[in-house]
Design a protein around this motif. Structure first.
Motif, PDB file in Angstrom:
ATOM      1  N   LEU A   1      -5.660  43.868   2.020  1.00  0.00           N
ATOM      2  CA  LEU A   1      -6.299  44.111   3.317  1.00  0.00           C
ATOM      3  C   LEU A   1      -7.424  45.142   3.208  1.00  0.00           C
ATOM      4  O   LEU A   1      -8.389  45.092   3.972  1.00  0.00           O
ATOM      5  N   SER A   2      -7.304  46.079   2.260  1.00  0.00           N
ATOM      6  CA  SER A   2      -8.367  47.078   2.140  1.00  0.00           C
ATOM      7  C   SER A   2      -9.701  46.403   1.816  1.00  0.00           C
ATOM      8  O   SER A   2     -10.754  46.860   2.238  1.00  0.00           O
ATOM      9  N   ILE A   3      -9.642  45.283   1.088  1.00  0.00           N
ATOM     10  CA  ILE A   3     -10.872  44.543   0.772  1.00  0.00           C
ATOM     11  C   ILE A   3     -11.214  43.551   1.884  1.00  0.00           C
ATOM     12  O   ILE A   3     -12.328  43.523   2.400  1.00  0.00           O
ATOM     13  N   THR A   4     -10.227  42.734   2.260  1.00  0.00           N
ATOM     14  CA  THR A   4     -10.554  41.581   3.120  1.00  0.00           C
ATOM     15  C   THR A   4     -10.870  41.975   4.559  1.00  0.00           C
ATOM     16  O   THR A   4     -11.566  41.237   5.242  1.00  0.00           O
ATOM     17  N   SER A   5     -10.367  43.134   5.032  1.00  0.00           N
ATOM     18  CA  SER A   5     -10.650  43.485   6.425  1.00  0.00           C
ATOM     19  C   SER A   5     -12.152  43.685   6.633  1.00  0.00           C
ATOM     20  O   SER A   5     -12.672  43.453   7.722  1.00  0.00           O
ATOM     21  N   GLU A   6     -12.868  44.075   5.593  1.00  0.00           N
ATOM     22  CA  GLU A   6     -14.325  44.221   5.710  1.00  0.00           C
ATOM     23  C   GLU A   6     -14.972  42.875   6.043  1.00  0.00           C
ATOM     24  O   GLU A   6     -16.037  42.826   6.641  1.00  0.00           O
ATOM     25  N   TYR A   7     -14.328  41.792   5.607  1.00  0.00           N
ATOM     26  CA  TYR A   7     -14.889  40.463   5.843  1.00  0.00           C
ATOM     27  C   TYR A   7     -14.276  39.830   7.080  1.00  0.00           C
ATOM     28  O   TYR A   7     -14.990  39.309   7.930  1.00  0.00           O
TER      29      TYR A   7
ATOM     30  N   THR B   1      -6.404  53.176  -2.858  1.00  0.00           N
ATOM     31  CA  THR B   1      -5.201  52.345  -2.745  1.00  0.00           C
ATOM     32  C   THR B   1      -4.229  52.639  -3.881  1.00  0.00           C
ATOM     33  O   THR B   1      -3.019  52.730  -3.659  1.00  0.00           O
ATOM     34  N   LEU B   2      -4.759  52.804  -5.099  1.00  0.00           N
ATOM     35  CA  LEU B   2      -3.861  53.109  -6.215  1.00  0.00           C
ATOM     36  C   LEU B   2      -3.205  54.472  -5.995  1.00  0.00           C
ATOM     37  O   LEU B   2      -2.018  54.657  -6.273  1.00  0.00           O
ATOM     38  N   ALA B   3      -3.964  55.431  -5.470  1.00  0.00           N
ATOM     39  CA  ALA B   3      -3.384  56.748  -5.187  1.00  0.00           C
ATOM     40  C   ALA B   3      -2.265  56.612  -4.156  1.00  0.00           C
ATOM     41  O   ALA B   3      -1.187  57.207  -4.313  1.00  0.00           O
ATOM     42  N   ILE B   4      -2.509  55.808  -3.122  1.00  0.00           N
ATOM     43  CA  ILE B   4      -1.468  55.580  -2.119  1.00  0.00           C
ATOM     44  C   ILE B   4      -0.242  54.941  -2.770  1.00  0.00           C
ATOM     45  O   ILE B   4       0.895  55.315  -2.495  1.00  0.00           O
ATOM     46  N   GLY B   5      -0.477  53.989  -3.685  1.00  0.00           N
ATOM     47  CA  GLY B   5       0.623  53.328  -4.376  1.00  0.00           C
ATOM     48  C   GLY B   5       1.467  54.311  -5.159  1.00  0.00           C
ATOM     49  O   GLY B   5       2.701  54.307  -5.070  1.00  0.00           O
ATOM     50  N   VAL B   6       0.802  55.189  -5.914  1.00  0.00           N
ATOM     51  CA  VAL B   6       1.548  56.154  -6.733  1.00  0.00           C
ATOM     52  C   VAL B   6       2.316  57.121  -5.834  1.00  0.00           C
ATOM     53  O   VAL B   6       3.502  57.402  -6.070  1.00  0.00           O
TER      54      VAL B   6
END
Lengths: 275, 301
Positions: free
Chosen positions: A98-104, A130-135
């Protein structure tokens, strides 16, 4: 037509107030600022906020379920972590998608890519955040699992069993990062929220089932599966028993299923028209 | 200043923008006029790097858009007021722009006030905004970086007459302070009200461009005589001065300025009842024709 005011030179103070190009000292946008903005954009809608909150909610619910229903002999740290990790490994890639696709899908890309026309930098900021959030989520999950383990053991009248080492936690983090990168890959390839989410479930649910069935009925495929099935290869990380061959299988399958499509998707994002 | 040089954009065999060249000058409001699907939005997307040109180039303040280090501070852009996350509040959307550009926090409230959005409205989610409010928010996003150039695609869409007047005053003030404004519209009236210069595009090609005064003057002069029988005498006098005339109900449309027509009437001894510039009739005719052609061929955006 006057072209005298074309290049802003910060050191020159304009004598004429109508010289517009010299009004600002224009500095480049640092990556830290882009990351901060992308982080903000993940939390500033109801949908985004609850998606993030679901990480914590999932961890607490899974721990509670283990305490309530699991038999005493499995009350140990690893079991708690697995119980939390399974749903988490579904939520994190969706956050990445969603971090990518919401822009579209929401068409905010029109503003985002106009304010920051270097799309690669925007995508990099999204991946870092996003990776930081994941960790952070996984550390939170570890902590919630530890609390669950202490509480669960106390309720069952046992001594808590701590059986997750640094290495196995590292493998779990790596497996989830690969899962999130899968999400990014699907995001940049499809650039549409519904299409990418559907593709994600095909990737993570339909394909493994199909490969497992093929392996069960076709002998020739059984030895081949670890080299073809990317989920199979990633799952080995959770088993904490990575051999040199397992690492090679992980490399080969992610090259085909993750890295090459990711490269193609990124190329498309950089070139495609934003409408 | 914005300079478009022989810009072409093809989608397969379809040419959306065909060797378009024009300049939007500093200190002026340039109206980009054309029917829907004429190539206005495509041209504007190429300007800000969202679409790649097939050939040709665009420079904004003398540079390629991607060469700007922090574009929001130099070029204010509004391409589609509805292209926002419906779940964000107006203030949040403006805050994202403010943070991206690295501006001080106080600019958000200042800019909201400048575009006439109240604190209460700013706190609402954009899904509950009218199109007019979205346009104001979009203009706020374009203005917050205090840029020197504005690129606005159909900004008057959804604004009421008072809103259009407000926008005219805002853009007029912006241009008077040395800014450059390019705004598009598919409505001749809007452009007439707001713009100094007009660029007309139809089916991807520039069909007319010039200052509003020039384009309106090229529509000629309207003249009527007190005595209808004197009309022929005036027409002859004008033809002797090699001026083309077209009869219209009870008068003539003359391809010349009113002064020349007045002199000719004086020499011919004809008393005039009406003498005035034919306000934009030519431009309107041309524009109607363009719109009709586009509608007939059913070309899409």
């Amino acid at each position: 037509m006057s072209t005298a005011t074309q290049t802003p030179t910060p050191s020159v103070v304009p004598q004429v107030p109508t010289a517009p190009a010299a009004r600002h000292e224009v500095r480049p946008i640092p990556m830290s600022r882009l990351a901060k903005v992308e982080l903000r954009k993940m939390f500033d809608t109801r949908a985004g906020f609850w998606l993030m909150a679901s990480v914590a909610i999932v961890a607490v619910l899974a721990s509670a379920a283990v305490i309530a229903w699991a038999p005493d002999e499995v009350i140990n740290q690893e079991f708690f972590s697995t119980a939390i990790g399974m749903p988490l490994s579904v939520v994190l890639p969706i956050i990445a998608i969603l971090s990518i696709t919401s822009e579209y899908s929401q068409r905010t890309g029109l503003t985002t890519y106009t304010l920051v026309p270097w799309r690669g930098r925007v995508i990099t900021a999204k991946v870092l955040v996003t990776l930081a959030i994941g960790v952070v989520s996984m550390v939170v999950a570890l902590a919630v699992g530890a609390v669950g383990n202490v509480v669960g053991a106390a309720i069952a009248g046992l001594d808590p069993v701590w059986n997750i080492g640094v290495q196995s936690f590292g493998y779990i983090v790596l497996a989830n990062i690969l899962g999130m990168l899968m999400g990014f890959m699907l995001g940049v390839v499809f650039r549409s929220s519904p299409a990418a989410v559907v593709a994600y479930f095909v990737y993570s649910l339909v394909l493994p089932g199909a490969f497992a069935a093929l392996a069960a009925f076709q002998g020739w495929f059984r030895d081949l599966q670890p080299w073809v099935d990317v989920n199979f290869a990633i799952t080995r990380l959770f088993d904490n028993s990575m051999t040199a061959e397992n690492w090679q299988q992980l490399g080969v399958t992610t090259l085909v299923w993750l890295w090459i499509p990711l490269a193609l998707g990124l190329r498309a994002v950089l070139r495609a028209e934003v409408k | 200043m914005i300079s478009v040089e022989s810009l072409t954009k093809q989608y397969g065999s379809f040419t959306a923008v065909d060797h378009v060249s024009f300049t939007a000058a500093t200190g002026r409001v340039t109206g980009f006029l054309g029917p829907n699907g004429a190539g206005k939005s495509t041209t504007m997307r190429v300007m800000v790097g969202l679409t790649r040109a097939t050939s040709g180039r665009v420079t904004v303040t003398g540079r390629d858009y991607r060469e700007l280090v922090n574009p929001g501070l130099e070029v204010g852009v509004l391409l589609d007021a509805s292209a926002q996350h419906a779940g964000r509040t107006g203030r949040e959307i403006l805050t994202i722009a403010q943070q991206t550009m690295g501006l001080s926090r106080t600019r958000v409230a200042e800019t909201l006030a400048r575009v006439g959005l109240t604190e209460d409205e700013a706190g609402r989610r954009v899904r509950d905004y009218s199109l007019g409010m979205r346009q104001r928010l979009g203009i706020a996003t374009a203005l917050i970086g205090d840029p020197e150039v504005l690129i606005l695609d159909e900004p008057a869409n959804g604004l009421d007459p008072a809103g259009i007047r407000w926008m005219r005053d805002l853009l007029r003030g912006f241009a008077d302070q040395g800014g450059t404004v390019l705004l598009s519209s598919h409505l001749l009236h809007e452009i007439e009200v707001i713009a100094d210069d007009i660029v007309v595009i139809g089916q991807g090609r520039i069909v007319a461009q010039g200052s509003k005064a020039e384009l309106l003057a090229s529509a000629g002069t309207l003249v009527r005589t007190s005595d209808p029988s004197h009309l022929d005498r005036l027409a002859r006098a004008l033809h002797e001065a090699s001026v083309v005339t077209t009869p219209i109900d009870g008068g003539l449309r003359v391809d010349a300025d009113p002064e020349l027509v007045g002199e000719a009437a004086h020499r011919a001894g004809v008393v005039l009842r009406e003498l005035r510039a034919a306000d934009g009739a030519g431009l309107e005719e041309m524009f109607l024709q363009l719109t009709a052609e586009t509608a007939r061929e059913g070309a899409a955006a």
